[in-house]
Write an enzyme that holds these catalytic residues in place. Structure first.
Site, short mmCIF file in Angstrom:
data_model
loop_
_atom_site.label_atom_id
_atom_site.label_comp_id
_atom_site.label_asym_id
_atom_site.label_seq_id
_atom_site.Cartn_x
_atom_site.Cartn_y
_atom_site.Cartn_z
N SER A 125 0.83 -1.21 0.00
CA SER A 125 0.00 0.00 0.00
C SER A 125 0.86 1.25 0.00
O SER A 125 0.39 2.33 -0.36
CB SER A 125 -0.85 0.06 1.27
OG SER A 125 -1.53 -1.12 1.49
N HIS A 146 -1.37 -2.92 -7.03
CA HIS A 146 -2.07 -2.58 -5.79
C HIS A 146 -3.57 -2.79 -5.96
O HIS A 146 -4.27 -1.97 -6.53
CB HIS A 146 -1.74 -1.11 -5.44
CG HIS A 146 -2.27 -0.65 -4.13
ND1 HIS A 146 -2.51 0.67 -3.84
CD2 HIS A 146 -2.60 -1.34 -3.02
CE1 HIS A 146 -2.98 0.77 -2.61
NE2 HIS A 146 -3.04 -0.44 -2.09
N GLU A 158 -4.01 -0.24 -8.96
CA GLU A 158 -2.94 0.73 -9.27
C GLU A 158 -1.73 -0.07 -9.73
O GLU A 158 -1.26 -0.96 -9.00
CB GLU A 158 -2.54 1.51 -8.01
CG GLU A 158 -3.28 2.81 -7.83
CD GLU A 158 -2.78 3.60 -6.60
OE1 GLU A 158 -2.60 4.81 -6.71
OE2 GLU A 158 -2.59 3.00 -5.53
N ASN A 196 -3.50 6.21 -1.68
CA ASN A 196 -3.33 6.49 -0.26
C ASN A 196 -2.79 7.89 0.01
O ASN A 196 -3.00 8.43 1.08
CB ASN A 196 -2.46 5.42 0.38
CG ASN A 196 -3.28 4.16 0.59
OD1 ASN A 196 -4.43 4.21 0.99
ND2 ASN A 196 -2.70 3.01 0.28
P1 NAD Z 1 -2.68 -9.87 6.31
O1 NAD Z 1 -1.96 -9.66 7.60
O2 NAD Z 1 -4.14 -10.14 6.31
O3 NAD Z 1 -1.97 -11.09 5.50
C1 NAD Z 1 -0.60 -11.26 5.37
C2 NAD Z 1 -0.30 -12.75 5.31
O4 NAD Z 1 1.09 -12.92 5.03
C3 NAD Z 1 -0.58 -13.51 6.62
O5 NAD Z 1 -1.43 -14.61 6.35
C4 NAD Z 1 0.80 -13.97 7.08
O6 NAD Z 1 0.78 -15.25 7.72
C5 NAD Z 1 1.56 -14.04 5.76
N1 NAD Z 1 3.01 -13.97 5.90
C6 NAD Z 1 3.76 -13.39 6.88
N2 NAD Z 1 5.07 -13.55 6.61
C7 NAD Z 1 5.14 -14.24 5.44
C8 NAD Z 1 6.22 -14.72 4.65
N3 NAD Z 1 7.50 -14.50 4.99
N4 NAD Z 1 5.95 -15.42 3.52
C9 NAD Z 1 4.66 -15.64 3.15
N5 NAD Z 1 3.59 -15.21 3.87
C10 NAD Z 1 3.83 -14.51 4.99
O7 NAD Z 1 -2.33 -8.59 5.41
P2 NAD Z 1 -3.20 -7.99 4.19
O8 NAD Z 1 -4.19 -7.03 4.73
O9 NAD Z 1 -3.62 -9.11 3.30
O10 NAD Z 1 -2.08 -7.10 3.49
C11 NAD Z 1 -1.10 -7.68 2.64
C12 NAD Z 1 -0.48 -6.58 1.81
O11 NAD Z 1 -1.49 -5.95 1.03
C13 NAD Z 1 0.19 -5.47 2.61
O12 NAD Z 1 1.31 -5.02 1.92
C14 NAD Z 1 -0.89 -4.39 2.66
O13 NAD Z 1 -0.35 -3.09 2.83
C15 NAD Z 1 -1.50 -4.55 1.29
N6 NAD Z 1 -2.87 -4.06 1.15
C16 NAD Z 1 -3.78 -4.26 2.14
C17 NAD Z 1 -5.09 -3.79 1.96
C18 NAD Z 1 -6.14 -4.01 3.03
O14 NAD Z 1 -7.19 -3.32 2.99
N7 NAD Z 1 -5.96 -4.94 3.94
C19 NAD Z 1 -5.46 -3.13 0.77
C20 NAD Z 1 -4.50 -2.97 -0.24
C21 NAD Z 1 -3.19 -3.43 -0.04
#
Ligand code: NAD
Length: 295
Positions: A125, A146, A158, A196
């Site tokens: 993000s 994104h 994005e 963002n």
């Molecule tokens: P999340 O915490 O729900 O999921 C992350 C997952 O990654 C977890 O299941 C965790 O076990 C796993 N993980 C941790 N270390 C790891 C590794 N070394 N190898 C593989 N897997 C691993 O997070 P999320 O909300 O899904 O966000 C993920 C990404 O997407 C982030 O960069 C976030 O900024 C971005 N993002 C999030 C949103 C949102 O609304 N949640 C929106 C757009 C982008």
């Protein structure tokens, strides 16, 4: 190898099976791709498999997918806790937690596994794509992709160009997003990209307005919904995104630009410290647990 001679993308690697990774995997499977889904947590992989199964079943109920296509989609999902499976991916999307060292380490470990022509994309993000790309030796074939939450619903992707990203990488990433029924918008790599950078200061200002007693939570949201035609108020949206996620992104904007206009509201920090993270914790600006008392 000339990019145009590359075989089409059939198998997509998705790293991280949390909120975003499982949503991205669901949409890819529903559009005929095979998906290698990895996560370090077996619990997250099991939960993702359940959520993807339920999502595909919903697609059938709503007439978006045939029962036959659903079965095929489900067979095309390969969950694994081992990154080594990425050797057979044609395109890789990373959706691990928003932590620069963790993400860079994943890409460093991926580099020798993936074929040289495979594009690496991060769903970050706010972390610099240029910085993540520098952890690999394929900065030209590295970009941001994104997606927005919930992935099956939100149309925007994005597509972020790092300093070294090649035009054909952006073209291929955009065409993958289009093939999923999404609208790709290409942007350059600056903190917060466009989404963002514009959204978070608005949310932060709404939090300041509540903190300073300009209006209460419901009134701030009502002003933005009724006056600006926003479908959700900024505080309702912050609860949906997660207040911890909002705070992390504001910190990335503040550190990226060194500009005080991105300074997070002390009220936002206090709520995160108190564990009021929004919907996911049951309480944020609104209360999502009917049994919990609000003051
Ligand atoms: P999340 O915490 O729900 O999921 C992350 C997952 O990654 C977890 O299941 C965790 O076990 C796993 N993980 C941790 N270390 C790891 C590794 N070394 N190898 C593989 N897997 C691993 O997070 P999320 O909300 O899904 O966000 C993920 C990404 O997407 C982030 O960069 C976030 O900024 C971005 N993002 C999030 C949103 C949102 O609304 N949640 C929106 C757009 C982008």
């Amino acid at each position: 190898m000339d990019q145009s001679t590359h075989p089409p993308i059939q198998t997509v690697g998705v790293i991280g099976a949390g909120t975003m990774g499982r949503g991205i995997a669901h949409v890819l499977l529903g559009h005929g791709y095979s998906v290698l889904l990895t996560d370090t947590s077996p619990g997250a992989l099991a939960a993702a498999t359940r959520s993807i199964t339920a999502g595909l079943a919903r697609d059938v109920e709503k007439g978006r997918l045939t029962a036959e296509a659903k079965e095929k989609a489900f067979e095309s999902l390969q969950p694994s806790s081992d990154l080594a499976g990425m050797v057979s991916a044609d395109f890789i999307i990373e959706a691990a937690p928003e932590n620069v060292d963790l993400k860079a380490d994943i890409f460093r470990r991926l580099e020798p596994l993936a074929r040289p022509e495979v594009i690496f994309a991060s769903n970050t993000s706010s972390i610099s794509i240029t910085r993540l790309a520098s952890a690999t030796s394929r900065a030209g074939r590295f970009c941001g992709l994104h997606f927005f939450n919930p992935v099956p619903v939100m149309k925007l992707v994005e597509v972020v160009a790092g300093m070294e990203t090649l035009p054909e990488t952006l073209a291929k990433a955009s065409s993958l997003a289009s093939s999923l029924g999404k609208t790709p918008i290409q942007v350059n790599d600056f903190p917060g990209f466009v989404s963002n950078r514009v959204l978070m200061p608005m949310i932060n200002e709404a939090v300041y307005a509540v903190m300073e007693g300009v209006a209460d939570v419901q009134s701030v949201d009502a002003v933005m919904k009724l006056g600006m035609n926003h479908p959700m108020g900024p505080l309702e949206l912050a609860d949906l995104i997660g207040l911890d996620v909002c705070l992390d992104i504001l910190k990335a904007l503040y550190e990226g630009f060194h500009d005080p206009k991105y300074r997070a509201s002390p009220l936002l920090e206090k709520m995160v410290h108190a564990g009021r993270l929004g919907r996911k914790s049951g309480r944020g600006f609104y209360n999502y647990c009917p049994t919990t008392q609000t003051e």
